[in-house]
Every structure is written in structure tokens, then in C-alpha cells.
Motif scaffolding. Structure first.
Motif, short mmCIF file in Angstrom:
data_model
loop_
_atom_site.label_atom_id
_atom_site.label_comp_id
_atom_site.label_asym_id
_atom_site.label_seq_id
_atom_site.Cartn_x
_atom_site.Cartn_y
_atom_site.Cartn_z
N SER A 170 0.85 -1.37 -0.13
CA SER A 170 0.02 -0.04 0.09
C SER A 170 0.91 1.20 -0.02
N CYS A 171 0.17 2.14 -0.28
CA CYS A 171 1.00 3.62 -0.40
C CYS A 171 -0.04 4.79 -0.17
N PRO A 172 0.17 5.39 1.25
CA PRO A 172 -0.58 6.48 1.63
C PRO A 172 -0.54 7.81 0.79
N GLN A 173 -1.36 8.27 0.19
CA GLN A 173 -0.94 9.39 -0.87
C GLN A 173 -1.61 10.72 -0.44
N THR A 174 -1.19 11.67 0.02
CA THR A 174 -1.87 13.16 0.29
C THR A 174 -2.04 13.85 -0.98
N SER A 175 -1.28 13.40 -1.98
CA SER A 175 -1.26 14.00 -3.58
C SER A 175 -2.62 13.83 -3.80
N LEU A 176 -3.16 12.80 -3.44
CA LEU A 176 -4.49 12.40 -4.17
C LEU A 176 -5.52 13.73 -3.56
N GLY A 177 -5.32 14.16 -2.20
CA GLY A 177 -6.08 15.17 -2.03
C GLY A 177 -6.40 16.39 -2.55
N PHE A 178 -5.45 16.42 -3.62
CA PHE A 178 -5.40 17.78 -4.28
C PHE A 178 -6.48 17.53 -5.58
N HIS A 179 -7.13 16.64 -5.78
CA HIS A 179 -8.22 16.69 -6.53
C HIS A 179 -9.58 16.11 -5.99
N ALA A 180 -9.82 16.58 -5.04
CA ALA A 180 -10.93 16.48 -4.42
C ALA A 180 -12.42 16.57 -5.32
N ASP A 181 -12.65 17.58 -5.97
CA ASP A 181 -13.83 17.62 -7.00
C ASP A 181 -13.79 16.64 -7.90
N ALA A 182 -12.92 16.36 -8.41
CA ALA A 182 -12.83 15.34 -9.54
C ALA A 182 -13.05 13.97 -9.14
N VAL A 183 -12.56 13.61 -7.87
CA VAL A 183 -12.80 12.21 -7.04
C VAL A 183 -14.35 12.32 -6.98
N ARG A 184 -14.85 13.31 -6.07
CA ARG A 184 -16.14 13.41 -5.73
C ARG A 184 -17.27 13.41 -6.98
N GLU A 185 -16.60 13.99 -8.06
CA GLU A 185 -17.54 13.82 -9.31
C GLU A 185 -17.67 12.52 -9.88
N VAL A 186 -16.61 11.62 -9.89
CA VAL A 186 -16.48 10.36 -10.56
C VAL A 186 -17.10 9.52 -9.68
N LEU A 187 -16.99 9.64 -8.42
CA LEU A 187 -17.60 8.74 -7.39
C LEU A 187 -18.78 9.05 -6.76
N GLU A 188 -19.37 10.18 -7.28
CA GLU A 188 -20.69 10.67 -7.11
C GLU A 188 -20.77 10.64 -5.48
N VAL A 189 -19.78 11.13 -5.09
CA VAL A 189 -19.80 11.70 -3.59
C VAL A 189 -20.28 12.91 -3.21
N ASP A 190 -21.22 13.20 -2.15
CA ASP A 190 -21.66 14.48 -1.87
C ASP A 190 -20.76 15.41 -1.27
N ALA A 191 -20.86 16.70 -1.73
CA ALA A 191 -20.01 17.78 -1.42
C ALA A 191 -19.70 17.67 0.22
N SER A 192 -20.52 17.32 0.94
CA SER A 192 -20.34 17.51 2.59
C SER A 192 -19.40 16.59 2.86
N HIS A 193 -18.80 15.68 2.14
CA HIS A 193 -17.73 14.93 2.41
C HIS A 193 -16.65 15.18 1.94
N LYS A 194 -15.58 15.65 2.84
CA LYS A 194 -14.08 16.19 2.48
C LYS A 194 -13.09 15.04 2.36
N LEU A 195 -12.38 15.26 1.17
CA LEU A 195 -11.20 14.26 1.00
C LEU A 195 -10.16 14.70 1.62
N LEU A 196 -9.62 13.56 2.47
CA LEU A 196 -8.24 13.86 3.16
C LEU A 196 -7.06 13.32 2.26
N PHE A 197 -7.20 11.91 2.13
CA PHE A 197 -5.95 11.36 1.12
C PHE A 197 -6.51 10.08 0.62
N GLY A 198 -5.78 9.58 -0.19
CA GLY A 198 -6.07 8.33 -0.64
C GLY A 198 -4.86 7.18 -0.38
#
Length: 234
Positions: A170-198
Motif C-alpha cells: 500500500s501507499c498513502p498519498q496526500t497528493s490525491l487530496g489535491f483532486h477532491a472535486d474530480a474524485v467526488r464527481e467520478v464517485l458521486e460523493v456528496d460535497a459534504s464529505h471532504k477528501l483527506l487522502f487516498g
């Protein structure tokens, strides 16, 4: 310590010492039953008042491939959105550790500091999830704060130790948190959930030279202060 405790201690020590950030994966999918087992183990992590504030989206298949295409392109175009602030500059010993980690990683693939274009390409592998067949995105509901973010960190460490114990990298990646909107859009996640990392995960590609990097750790005396602890008898 009885035999059972000694065996548990040895196993735990082995798992902790074996866990590291893997940056090259085989594209072999992990069986769903194993993934569900590992994430069930992770749910045993502690949290403030047992709130269990993490919301985890485990992504594979078509949606993962969408993100594997979108995130590098958005990065190149400067289209990045963060839910939490990021301070890119470290100072003192923290900067030294950062530089050492980078040198170990890039050195494993034969790159020097002057090889800027090649180093950038290695960094961009973050947004392709290092070829991993699965990624877990960790979200925090918007009404939670720093304390609950720490809970998510404990959950993430429990998850990564569980992955290691079951033969997965595994690899924890804070870099993935730089694309919160794109991740939410693809995964259909509500805007009230904030992305920390992947966390990218799967079976390690042992033939990938980047996985030969071994990042050091600070000595105990550098990070830990003991108060009124009796010395060990000689």
C-alpha cells in the motif's frame, strides 16, 4: 509473557517492520473477500467517542481507470482542488527528512536532482496510482475537525498494517487530496464529505526498481521524550 503473547508480539513486530510505501504494483486484482476482510479489520481502529468518522470509498475497475486518466491531465493543467490546506514547505530536521526520502526514492530509479523532467514523470505516477488495481479514498464529513482527522489517520494505519499482514502492499498519498472535486464527481460523493487522502493498494511489483527504496526513520531519542521512566537494569 506467555507463549501466546510472545507469538503475537513477534507477528506484530514483523508486520510493522515490513510495512512500507509501495510505489509499483501488479495489475492483478485482489479478491473481494480479502478486501472486505482487510477493511473490516481496519474498522477496529479507535476514534474519539467511538464516532468512527471515516467514510471510505474503495475504487476498482472502470471508475478507477477514469480517475487514472483524469487526475494526471488535471494536474498538468493546474486544475486542482483541496478540501484541506496544504503547506508545502518544511523546515529544519523535517525538511532534511523530506529531502532524504526524495533522494532515496529517485535514487532507486537512477535519477539525480538535475534530472527534473524524469523526476516529474516519477512523481506523476502518484496520479496513476502506481499501477495499483485498487484505491481507497478517505473522506471526513464536513462538520468534523482536526481531532477526527486524527481518527482517520489511526484508521488508515490500521488498514495498511492489515494489508501488509495479508501480503498486500500500500501507499498513502496526500497528493490525491489535491483532486477532491474530480474524485467526488467520478464517485458521486456528496460535497459534504471532504477528501483527506487516498491509499493505493494491491500486490507489489517486486521487479519495479522504485520498490527498492528504503526510507529511514528517526531514532527514538529524536522523537520521543520519556518522563520519570525507570532505566532498564544492566
Amino acid at each position: 509473557m506467555n507463549l501466546e503473547q510472545a507469538t503475537l508480539a513477534e507477528c506484530f513486530d514483523a508486520v510493522v517492520n515490513q510495512r512500507r510505501s509501495v510505489r509499483g504494483f501488479l495489475n492483478t486484482p485482489v479478491p473481494r473477500t480479502l478486501i472486505e476482510h482487510v477493511f473490516t479489520l481496519a474498522s477496529r481502529a479507535p476514534s474519539n467517542c467511538n464516532t468512527q468518522p471515516w467514510t471510505t470509498h474503495v475504487v476498482s475497475g472502470g471508475k478507477l481507470e477514469q480517475l487514472r486518466d483524469i487526475l494526471p491531465l488535471n494536474t498538468q493543467r493546474g486544475r486542482m482542488t483541496l478540501d484541506f490546506p496544504y503547506e508545502p514547505k518544511y523546515h529544519g530536521v523535517y525538511q532534511e527528512r523530506q529531502f532524504d526520502a526524495a533522494n532515496q526514492m529517485y535514487g532507486a530509479v537512477g535519477l539525480e536532482r538535475k534530472d527534473k523532467a524524469e523526476r516529474l514523470e516519477v512523481f506523476m505516477r502518484n496520479y496513476r496510482f502506481f499501477g495499483a488495481p485498487h484505491v481507497a479514498f478517505l473522506f471526513l464529513p464536513e462538520h468534523f475537525g482536526l481531532r477526527e482527522a486524527a481518527d482517520v489517520g489511526m484508521y488508515a494505519q490500521t488498514l495498511m498494517l492489515a494489508l501488509t499482514a495479508h501480503g498486500l502492499g500500500s501507499c498513502p498519498q496526500t497528493s490525491l487530496g489535491f483532486h477532491a472535486d474530480a474524485v467526488r464527481e467520478v464517485l458521486e460523493v456528496d460535497a459534504s464529505h471532504k477528501l483527506l487522502f487516498g491509499i493505493s493498494f494491491g500486490y507489489e511489483d517486486t521487479s519495479d526498481p522504485i520498490n527498492n527504496a528504503r526510507i529511514g526513520r528517526a531514532g527514538l531519542a529524536e522523537t520521543t521524550v520519556f518522563h520519570d521512566l525507570e532505566p532498564t537494569p544492566e
